[in-house]
Every structure is written in C-alpha cells, then in structure tokens.
Scaffold this motif. Structure first.
Motif, mmCIF file in Angstrom:
data_model
loop_
_atom_site.group_PDB
_atom_site.id
_atom_site.type_symbol
_atom_site.label_atom_id
_atom_site.label_comp_id
_atom_site.label_asym_id
_atom_site.label_seq_id
_atom_site.Cartn_x
_atom_site.Cartn_y
_atom_site.Cartn_z
ATOM 1 N N VAL A 175 -55.935 49.321 21.796
ATOM 2 C CA VAL A 175 -57.158 49.907 22.187
ATOM 3 C C VAL A 175 -57.183 49.849 23.874
ATOM 4 O O VAL A 175 -57.959 50.598 24.423
ATOM 5 N N ARG A 176 -56.319 48.956 24.417
ATOM 6 C CA ARG A 176 -56.431 48.774 25.919
ATOM 7 C C ARG A 176 -55.478 50.015 26.363
ATOM 8 O O ARG A 176 -55.799 50.647 27.650
ATOM 9 N N GLU A 177 -54.654 50.578 25.720
ATOM 10 C CA GLU A 177 -53.715 51.765 26.188
ATOM 11 C C GLU A 177 -54.433 53.002 25.831
ATOM 12 O O GLU A 177 -54.411 53.976 26.226
ATOM 13 N N LEU A 178 -55.018 53.138 24.539
ATOM 14 C CA LEU A 178 -55.628 54.173 23.802
ATOM 15 C C LEU A 178 -56.981 53.742 23.458
ATOM 16 O O LEU A 178 -57.158 53.168 22.244
ATOM 17 N N GLY A 179 -57.788 54.002 24.110
ATOM 18 C CA GLY A 179 -59.519 53.648 24.045
ATOM 19 C C GLY A 179 -60.030 53.957 22.683
ATOM 20 O O GLY A 179 -61.046 53.164 22.026
ATOM 21 N N THR A 180 -59.458 54.888 22.033
ATOM 22 C CA THR A 180 -59.967 55.393 20.689
ATOM 23 C C THR A 180 -59.087 54.664 19.571
ATOM 24 O O THR A 180 -59.470 54.898 18.469
ATOM 25 N N SER A 181 -58.264 53.903 20.009
ATOM 26 C CA SER A 181 -57.488 53.163 18.806
ATOM 27 C C SER A 181 -58.080 52.012 18.335
ATOM 28 O O SER A 181 -57.802 50.636 18.610
ATOM 29 N N LYS A 182 -59.307 51.919 17.730
ATOM 30 C CA LYS A 182 -60.195 50.913 17.355
ATOM 31 C C LYS A 182 -59.672 50.253 16.266
ATOM 32 O O LYS A 182 -59.881 48.950 15.842
ATOM 33 N N GLU A 183 -59.325 50.901 15.246
ATOM 34 C CA GLU A 183 -59.111 50.341 13.630
ATOM 35 C C GLU A 183 -57.595 49.718 13.616
ATOM 36 O O GLU A 183 -57.276 48.955 12.848
ATOM 37 N N LEU A 184 -56.629 50.220 14.417
ATOM 38 C CA LEU A 184 -55.136 49.886 14.301
ATOM 39 C C LEU A 184 -54.632 49.878 15.654
ATOM 40 O O LEU A 184 -54.992 50.612 16.700
ATOM 41 N N ALA A 185 -53.663 48.885 15.847
ATOM 42 C CA ALA A 185 -53.001 48.714 16.966
ATOM 43 C C ALA A 185 -51.172 48.856 16.534
ATOM 44 O O ALA A 185 -50.861 48.517 15.426
ATOM 45 N N GLY A 186 -50.387 49.600 17.455
ATOM 46 C CA GLY A 186 -48.966 49.768 16.963
ATOM 47 C C GLY A 186 -48.102 48.863 18.162
ATOM 48 O O GLY A 186 -48.571 48.928 19.185
ATOM 49 N N VAL A 187 -47.004 48.517 17.600
ATOM 50 C CA VAL A 187 -45.875 48.037 18.334
ATOM 51 C C VAL A 187 -44.385 48.591 17.982
ATOM 52 O O VAL A 187 -44.351 48.587 16.913
ATOM 53 N N ASN A 188 -43.942 49.035 19.058
ATOM 54 C CA ASN A 188 -42.582 49.508 18.831
ATOM 55 C C ASN A 188 -41.523 48.212 19.155
ATOM 56 O O ASN A 188 -41.660 47.944 20.553
ATOM 57 N N MET A 189 -40.821 47.882 18.321
ATOM 58 C CA MET A 189 -39.744 46.734 18.875
ATOM 59 C C MET A 189 -38.312 47.019 18.391
ATOM 60 O O MET A 189 -37.922 47.688 17.546
ATOM 61 N N ASP A 225 -53.709 45.708 11.914
ATOM 62 C CA ASP A 225 -55.186 46.134 11.374
ATOM 63 C C ASP A 225 -56.424 45.697 12.190
ATOM 64 O O ASP A 225 -57.534 45.527 11.726
ATOM 65 N N ASP A 226 -56.031 45.901 13.451
ATOM 66 C CA ASP A 226 -57.283 45.450 14.291
ATOM 67 C C ASP A 226 -56.717 46.336 15.708
ATOM 68 O O ASP A 226 -55.707 45.931 16.471
ATOM 69 N N GLY A 227 -57.485 47.164 16.247
ATOM 70 C CA GLY A 227 -57.026 47.723 17.503
ATOM 71 C C GLY A 227 -57.086 46.927 18.744
ATOM 72 O O GLY A 227 -56.402 47.312 19.668
ATOM 73 N N ASN A 228 -57.822 45.840 18.696
ATOM 74 C CA ASN A 228 -57.561 44.755 19.785
ATOM 75 C C ASN A 228 -56.456 43.723 19.923
ATOM 76 O O ASN A 228 -56.312 43.060 20.540
ATOM 77 N N PHE A 229 -55.494 44.021 18.845
ATOM 78 C CA PHE A 229 -54.410 43.092 18.778
ATOM 79 C C PHE A 229 -53.450 43.236 19.869
ATOM 80 O O PHE A 229 -53.446 44.162 20.648
ATOM 81 N N SER A 230 -52.783 42.133 20.042
ATOM 82 C CA SER A 230 -51.675 41.983 21.110
ATOM 83 C C SER A 230 -50.829 41.262 20.764
ATOM 84 O O SER A 230 -50.909 40.080 20.190
ATOM 85 N N GLU A 231 -49.520 41.598 20.962
ATOM 86 C CA GLU A 231 -48.124 41.174 20.374
ATOM 87 C C GLU A 231 -48.020 39.665 21.166
ATOM 88 O O GLU A 231 -47.360 38.874 20.777
#
Length: 457
Positions: free
Chosen positions: A126-140, A213-219
């Motif tokens: 949600v920090r990068e994409l303000g509308t990404s409230k329900e999910l967050a993604g990480v590319n690793m 399953d949370d847009g506020n997630f941080s790796e």
C-alpha cells in the motif's frame, strides 16, 4: 498508487500557436503501412476513431501524443518517452474515460530493491500502490543454494514460482514437518504464524512472486530466526536449549535474511531421521497450479486455484490466465474481493468502471501490478498481435467468484435487455439478442466474428 510522472501537457497557451509535432512511427512498424508510402498513425490531429480501438504503441513503435478525434495538442515540455509508450492510454485516454479514479497500476521496476548475498527482493504494498489495500506483493530472487532464512509472518503467505526451482520447509501447529521441491507454475501457502524457509535450487536458482493477505505488509517486518536469537540474553538461550551459554557466542551479530547456503541433498537425506520429535506433516502446503487441467475458451486458457482444490489456502484465491492475440478477458466483476493482478508476459489494456459515471483505462506489461476494487467492472484486452498475455488474478478470499456481463444479459429476459439498451433500434436489438442468445461461459473471448455469424447478423 503512484507512478513516475508522465510530463504531458494537455494544452498550450500563448499568442503564437506552436507548430504541430510531425510524428512518424519509430523504425520497424511495418504493420501500420496502409498502402504504398502510407503509414497509419493514430497520434495526429486529424485521426478520428469513434470506437476507441486498441493501440499497441510498444509493439508498433509509436510515440503517443494527446490528440483524440480533433482535440488535444502536442507536447512541448520535458518528456519520458519510454514511459509514454508503456502507457498510451494515460497519454491519450479513450473518449469513454471519465471522472477521478485513483491510479491502479504500479510496476515492480519502480520498487526499491534490497540486494543481499546471492539474491534480492522488492515489494509492492500500500506504500507503493495506495489502492493495494487487501494484498501486498514481493518479488524475490535466490541463486542456487541461497537461503531465505527461517522465519514467520503475521500475514499468510501465498507464492507462485516464476522461474527455476525452490525448496521449501514448514512446520504445522501439530509439530509436523513439511519439505517439498517446487518449479515454475507451482504454489505454496503458509498460514499466519507458520514458520518456514526457502532455498534456491538448480544452476540458476529461482525467482518467485510472494503475496500476503494484508496491503500494509512489509518484507522487512518478518520474524527472523537469527534476529530473535541475537536479541535474547545468552543465559536465556542456554536455559531454553539446555546447553552452556557460551555456545551462543557463535550466532550471527545481525540478521542473515538472504544468504548463501550449502547445496541441499535429496529431501529424504535432509529431513531428521533420528529423535522422537520428528514427524511428517499431514498438511499439504504446496500445489501445482500450471499442472491443472485448464478451462479452454475461445481466446485462451484459465486455471483457478482456491480452497476447493488447494484446501490450506483459506485467505488467497487465484486464477492463471493465458489471453491469446485478438482475445479479451470478458467484461466482468468480482463480488467478494479486490483483484490484485500480476502480469507475467505480454501487453494489455484494462478499463475500470467504478460507478458514479466514472471509468479509467490503464496499460500493463510484464512485471506490472494492477488493482481493481471489488464490484468494479473491467476487462483485460490483449494489445499485441503476436504474443499472449499471461496474468495472475489474485484475491484475498477463500473462493474465486466473478460475474460475467455477457452471461448476465444472456440469461436476463430479452425484453428487459432490449428496453434498456435498444429501445428505439429494433435492428440492433435483434443483432445483439443473437450475439448473446447462448449465454455460455467463455471468460476469455476470441473477438473475431466468424463468417457464419457475420451472415446471420
């Protein structure tokens, strides 16, 4: 959501009119030749397209300009031309776009990369994409033998292997141990709080998409083994493990996070073979998504994975789509969750209908993320004439659900449809009724009308 600025001037004020920019397609756009010495160019003042047909400015090597059906002007100020070609429908929106809809697109190329020993990670939250409230993604990315250290999260973790091979380990709440090797197209799911690890296999390691399953997630906020150990008094560590505190002088002085490990052996040789504490988990934490039998449509293939065929995945459902050239993921909406899309290949156009008389169009390519809030109507149109669009649709829910506009209208009394859309146009009403008469599910449609249908219409 935030994108690097497209510095596009939509009008020019001044006493002297600026000369129009003379645009020709960039080298190699043969498909736009309309005849000898003639080149089709939609980005010019005289172009008129009342139907807002798709334009593949990337594939056709055209430079978008804000001209549309006689309106607009050229751009005089600073420009990011490469970004404009990636987002032609932001430079020149379709005439149907209207109102203020937040930005729904982000590219992992714009995300900060954390570089570690033998790997890296970057995230879209949600920090990068303000509308990404329900999910967050990480590319690793992990090279061969590189380990994402033992850890756990507050959030559930769903993952899709993009390339290469990876070994995962996990522990279930009953003390059961799970180890599996995965490859491209496979999934894993770890519920909240379940400890796990990842390690790259094969000569080129692995790369994967993680979804939480949370847009506020941080790796950076995960619970790491080495972090906990170094932040616990050594006397307590000694008491807990019943060894001398001096043993723990050897533990790392900082978190390891991603680090080069030794080459793993076969799973049967790796799991503990002695001791009363080891037992194999009865839970299946992994699933082979691309190995599923696809739903074949007139314009591509669909594979859906949710809790009905991957029971542990209680908070994330997903669909894998292959959309062929000349095809469209039909107009539809999702009633039970926001859609978080990750584009793996190809180029696509998406228009989002947000009610209140508003709609906005976005363009996507490999590595991009899109968000479409629940119940907002949309489609995914393949822009390319020669490449499939491959995309994951991901949702924070246990069951995948959607509603098809085609099916809805086909199964509604035709008198109602006719009086809504074609009250004063009987010929067009008849043509439309024939087009939707079967109302069969076809989520990815070939947009070409065959000759028999043309004759009937």
């Amino acid at each position: 959501m935030h994108l690097p600025s497209l510095l596009v001037a939509l009008g020019v004020c001044g006493a002297v009119a600026a000369p129009l920019e003379q645009q020709q397609p960039l080298a190699g756009s043969a498909r736009h030749h309309a005849g000898p010495n003639k080149v089709f160019n939609p980005y010019k003042p005289g172009n008129n397209d009342p139907f807002d047909k798709k334009i593949d400015s990337q594939g056709d090597k055209l430079q978008p300009l804000p001209y549309r059906n006689g309106d607009g002007a050229s751009v005089l100020g600073p420009r990011n031309r490469a970004r404009e070609r990636q987002n032609p429908d932001l430079v020149r929106p379709p005439s149907t776009d209207h109102g203020a809809i937040p930005n729904m697109r982000w590219s992992f190329a714009d995300s900060h990369i954390r570089i570690e020993e033998g790997g890296w990670t970057r995230e879209t939250t949600v920090r990068e994409l303000g509308t990404s409230k329900e999910l967050a993604g990480v590319n690793m990315r992990l090279e061969e033998g590189v380990i994402r250290e033992l850890h756990w999260h507050k959030e559930a973790e769903w993952a899709y292997v993009l390339e290469g091979k990876v070994r995962i380990t996990a522990l279930d709440p009953e003390g059961g141990s799970f180890v599996d090797d995965l490859e491209k197209g496979d999934l894993w799911y770890f519920p909240s709080g379940h400890p796990h690890s990842l390690q790259g296999l094969s000569p080129n390691g692995t790369e994967f998409l993680l979804v939480f399953d949370d847009g506020n997630f941080s790796e950076d906020s995960t619970f790491l083994l080495t972090d906990w150990m170094r932040l616990t008094p050594k006397s307590v560590l000694g008491e807990n493990f019943r060894v001398s505190p001096e043993v723990f002088k050897a533990i790392p002085e900082k978190e390891k996070y991603i680090f080069q490990g030794s080459e793993p052996g076969p799973i049967d040789d790796e799991v503990p073979s002695s001791g009363k504490g080891y037992k194999k988990s009865k839970i299946q934490f992994t699933h082979k998504m691309l190995a599923q039998e696809p739903v074949n449509t007139t314009g591509g293939q669909v594979r859906i994975t949710d809790s009905t065929n991957f029971p542990i995945s209680k908070t994330v459902a997903a669909a894998h789509l292959s959309i062929q050239p000349g095809a469209i993921r039909e107009m539809h909406w999702h009633p039970n969750a926001d859609e978080w899309s990750f584009f793996i290949a190809g180029r696509a156009r998406v228009t989002i209908f947000a009610a209140k008389g508003t709609a906005r169009t976005f363009d996507f390519q490999a590595g991009d993320v899109g968000v479409i809030p629940r119940n907002m109507g949309h489609f995914i149109e393949n822009l390319s004439d020669d490449e499939d669009v491959e995309v994951l649709e991901i949702f924070r829910t246990d069951k995948y659900q959607d509603f098809s506009l085609f099916q809805w209208l086909g199964e509604t009394p035709q008198r109602l449809v006719r009086e809504h859309l074609f009250a004063n146009s009987p010929k067009e009403a008849e043509e439309f009724a024939k087009a939707i008469r079967d109302a069969e599910e076809d989520p990815i449609k070939d947009t070409e009308v065959d000759e028999e249908d043309k004759e009937e219409l």
